[in-house]
Motif scaffolding. Structure first.
Motif, PDB file in Angstrom:
ATOM      1  N   TRP A 186      -1.323  -1.890  -0.476  1.00 30.56           N
ATOM      2  CA  TRP A 186      -1.426  -3.334  -0.375  1.00 30.56           C
ATOM      3  C   TRP A 186      -2.816  -3.838  -0.750  1.00 30.56           C
ATOM      4  N   SER A 187      -2.858  -5.082  -1.175  1.00 28.76           N
ATOM      5  CA  SER A 187      -4.107  -5.811  -1.401  1.00 28.76           C
ATOM      6  C   SER A 187      -4.043  -7.074  -0.560  1.00 28.76           C
ATOM      7  N   PRO A 188      -5.197  -7.598  -0.132  1.00 29.38           N
ATOM      8  CA  PRO A 188      -5.168  -8.842   0.646  1.00 29.38           C
ATOM      9  C   PRO A 188      -4.408  -9.935  -0.117  1.00 29.38           C
ATOM     10  N   GLY A 189      -3.519 -10.624   0.599  1.00 29.00           N
ATOM     11  CA  GLY A 189      -2.718 -11.683   0.008  1.00 29.00           C
ATOM     12  C   GLY A 189      -1.333 -11.233  -0.414  1.00 29.00           C
ATOM     13  N   ASP A 190      -1.082  -9.922  -0.504  1.00 27.50           N
ATOM     14  CA  ASP A 190       0.240  -9.446  -0.886  1.00 27.50           C
ATOM     15  C   ASP A 190       1.276  -9.899   0.137  1.00 27.50           C
ATOM     16  N   PHE A 191       2.479 -10.180  -0.367  1.00 27.81           N
ATOM     17  CA  PHE A 191       3.580 -10.651   0.472  1.00 27.81           C
ATOM     18  C   PHE A 191       4.851  -9.943   0.020  1.00 27.81           C
ATOM     19  N   ALA A 192       5.660  -9.485   0.964  1.00 31.37           N
ATOM     20  CA  ALA A 192       6.910  -8.801   0.625  1.00 31.37           C
ATOM     21  C   ALA A 192       8.031  -9.323   1.509  1.00 31.37           C
ATOM     22  N   ILE A 193       9.231  -9.349   0.937  1.00 31.52           N
ATOM     23  CA  ILE A 193      10.450  -9.647   1.679  1.00 31.52           C
ATOM     24  C   ILE A 193      11.332  -8.413   1.547  1.00 31.52           C
ATOM     25  N   VAL A 194      11.762  -7.847   2.668  1.00 31.48           N
ATOM     26  CA  VAL A 194      12.488  -6.585   2.669  1.00 31.48           C
ATOM     27  C   VAL A 194      13.866  -6.761   3.310  1.00 31.48           C
ATOM     28  N   ASP A 195      14.912  -6.296   2.628  1.00 28.47           N
ATOM     29  CA  ASP A 195      16.255  -6.219   3.187  1.00 28.47           C
ATOM     30  C   ASP A 195      16.301  -4.911   3.981  1.00 28.47           C
ATOM     31  N   ASN A 196      16.198  -5.005   5.292  1.00 29.72           N
ATOM     32  CA  ASN A 196      16.119  -3.803   6.136  1.00 29.72           C
ATOM     33  C   ASN A 196      17.357  -2.930   6.075  1.00 29.72           C
ATOM     34  N   LEU A 197      18.482  -3.461   5.626  1.00 26.29           N
ATOM     35  CA  LEU A 197      19.699  -2.668   5.564  1.00 26.29           C
ATOM     36  C   LEU A 197      19.888  -2.006   4.201  1.00 26.29           C
ATOM     37  N   ALA A 198      19.001  -2.295   3.261  1.00 26.94           N
ATOM     38  CA  ALA A 198      19.091  -1.684   1.935  1.00 26.94           C
ATOM     39  C   ALA A 198      17.859  -0.868   1.587  1.00 26.94           C
ATOM     40  N   LEU A 199      16.774  -1.073   2.304  1.00 23.31           N
ATOM     41  CA  LEU A 199      15.511  -0.443   1.943  1.00 23.31           C
ATOM     42  C   LEU A 199      14.797   0.070   3.184  1.00 23.31           C
ATOM     43  N   ALA A 200      14.559   1.367   3.222  1.00 26.79           N
ATOM     44  CA  ALA A 200      13.764   1.950   4.309  1.00 26.79           C
ATOM     45  C   ALA A 200      12.301   1.680   3.997  1.00 26.79           C
ATOM     46  N   HIS A 201      11.525   1.450   5.021  1.00 29.47           N
ATOM     47  CA  HIS A 201      10.088   1.291   4.817  1.00 29.47           C
ATOM     48  C   HIS A 201       9.356   1.737   6.072  1.00 29.47           C
ATOM     49  N   TYR A 202       8.214   2.362   5.848  1.00 27.18           N
ATOM     50  CA  TYR A 202       7.348   2.686   6.969  1.00 27.18           C
ATOM     51  C   TYR A 202       5.941   2.923   6.473  1.00 27.18           C
ATOM     52  N   ALA A 203       5.003   2.705   7.363  1.00 31.38           N
ATOM     53  CA  ALA A 203       3.594   2.846   7.026  1.00 31.38           C
ATOM     54  C   ALA A 203       3.282   4.313   6.737  1.00 31.38           C
ATOM     55  N   SER A 204       2.512   4.534   5.699  1.00 29.04           N
ATOM     56  CA  SER A 204       2.128   5.904   5.366  1.00 29.04           C
ATOM     57  C   SER A 204       1.200   6.443   6.455  1.00 29.04           C
ATOM     58  N   PRO A 205       1.136   7.767   6.601  1.00 25.48           N
ATOM     59  CA  PRO A 205       0.300   8.357   7.650  1.00 25.48           C
ATOM     60  C   PRO A 205      -1.167   7.929   7.575  1.00 25.48           C
ATOM     61  N   SER A 206      -1.646   7.559   6.390  1.00 22.83           N
ATOM     62  CA  SER A 206      -3.056   7.171   6.258  1.00 22.83           C
ATOM     63  C   SER A 206      -3.382   5.899   7.041  1.00 22.83           C
ATOM     64  N   THR A 207      -2.365   5.120   7.428  1.00 24.19           N
ATOM     65  CA  THR A 207      -2.639   3.902   8.196  1.00 24.19           C
ATOM     66  C   THR A 207      -3.129   4.226   9.599  1.00 24.19           C
ATOM     67  N   GLN A 208      -2.962   5.463  10.013  1.00 28.10           N
ATOM     68  CA  GLN A 208      -3.376   5.857  11.356  1.00 28.10           C
ATOM     69  C   GLN A 208      -4.791   6.431  11.385  1.00 28.10           C
ATOM     70  N   ALA A 209      -5.490   6.393  10.248  1.00 26.65           N
ATOM     71  CA  ALA A 209      -6.857   6.912  10.186  1.00 26.65           C
ATOM     72  C   ALA A 209      -7.791   6.028  11.015  1.00 26.65           C
TER      73      ALA A 209
END
Length: 182
Positions: free
Chosen positions: A130-153
């Motif tokens: 992501w970059s600041p300002g990015d925006f996403a709309i996700v259909d949760n029943l068609a697309l899996a998504h989760y934060a990559s492990p690096s977000t926990q650094a």
């Protein structure tokens, strides 16, 4: 929740210098691959249910493999987070005979690993930084998504990830897809 979130929006205000991305994977393709891999001795994902609040009066079971409520295409309902999933339950017709059976911790780990490995498969997984300002709309029943492990650094080392997330309540309880020839 009886009716899983339908849509989620994410608006990023601040992103880490390194990592902090999100993994996206198409649930239809994952569902089809799980059905294709079914064979003797393998868990039949058509019989598996995702359980939450199992130890309460309002426990919920959702079929892992289901139909998208609007398109009718194969879809899935699952969460890999331990605080969202109490157990995986096998419906009658599997190894449990005539009663539903809670999978052992080893079997559950196998199911979670099968789902995780498919979600992370580069053949169909998109890793988006992501970059600041990015925006996403996700259909949760068609697309899996989760934060990559690096977000926990450590944020002092990686930077801080700040986003506004909005979820839209679902209108449909997950239902099994109509039986189709394999």
């Amino acid at each position: 929740m009886p009716k899983p979130f339908r849509i989620q929006t994410m608006h990023f205000w601040s992103c880490p210098d390194q990592g902090g991305g999100t993994l996206f994977a198409p649930l239809k393709e994952i569902a089809l691959s799980l059905k294709e891999d079914a064979g003797p001795g393998a868990l039949d994902f058509d019989l598996l249910y995702f359980a939450t609040r199992r130890r309460s009066d309002d426990a919920l079971l959702h079929p892992i493999l289901c139909a998208h409520p609007e398109t009718g295409e194969d879809a899935m309902v699952f969460h890999l987070g331990r605080h969202f999933m109490d157990a995986i339950v096998e419906a009658p017709g599997g190894g449990g005979g005539g009663q539903p059976r809670v999978l052992s911790s080893e079997e559950t780990a196998s199911v979670v690993e099968a789902l995780r490995s498919r979600c992370e498969d580069p053949a169909w997984c998109l890793s988006y930084d992501w970059s600041p300002g990015d925006f996403a709309i996700v259909d949760n029943l068609a697309l899996a998504h989760y934060a990559s492990p690096s977000t926990q650094a450590d944020r002092r080392r990686a930077g801080l990830r700040v986003l506004h997330r909005t979820t839209v309540r679902g209108e449909h309880r997950p239902a099994k897809a109509q039986a189709r020839p394999r």
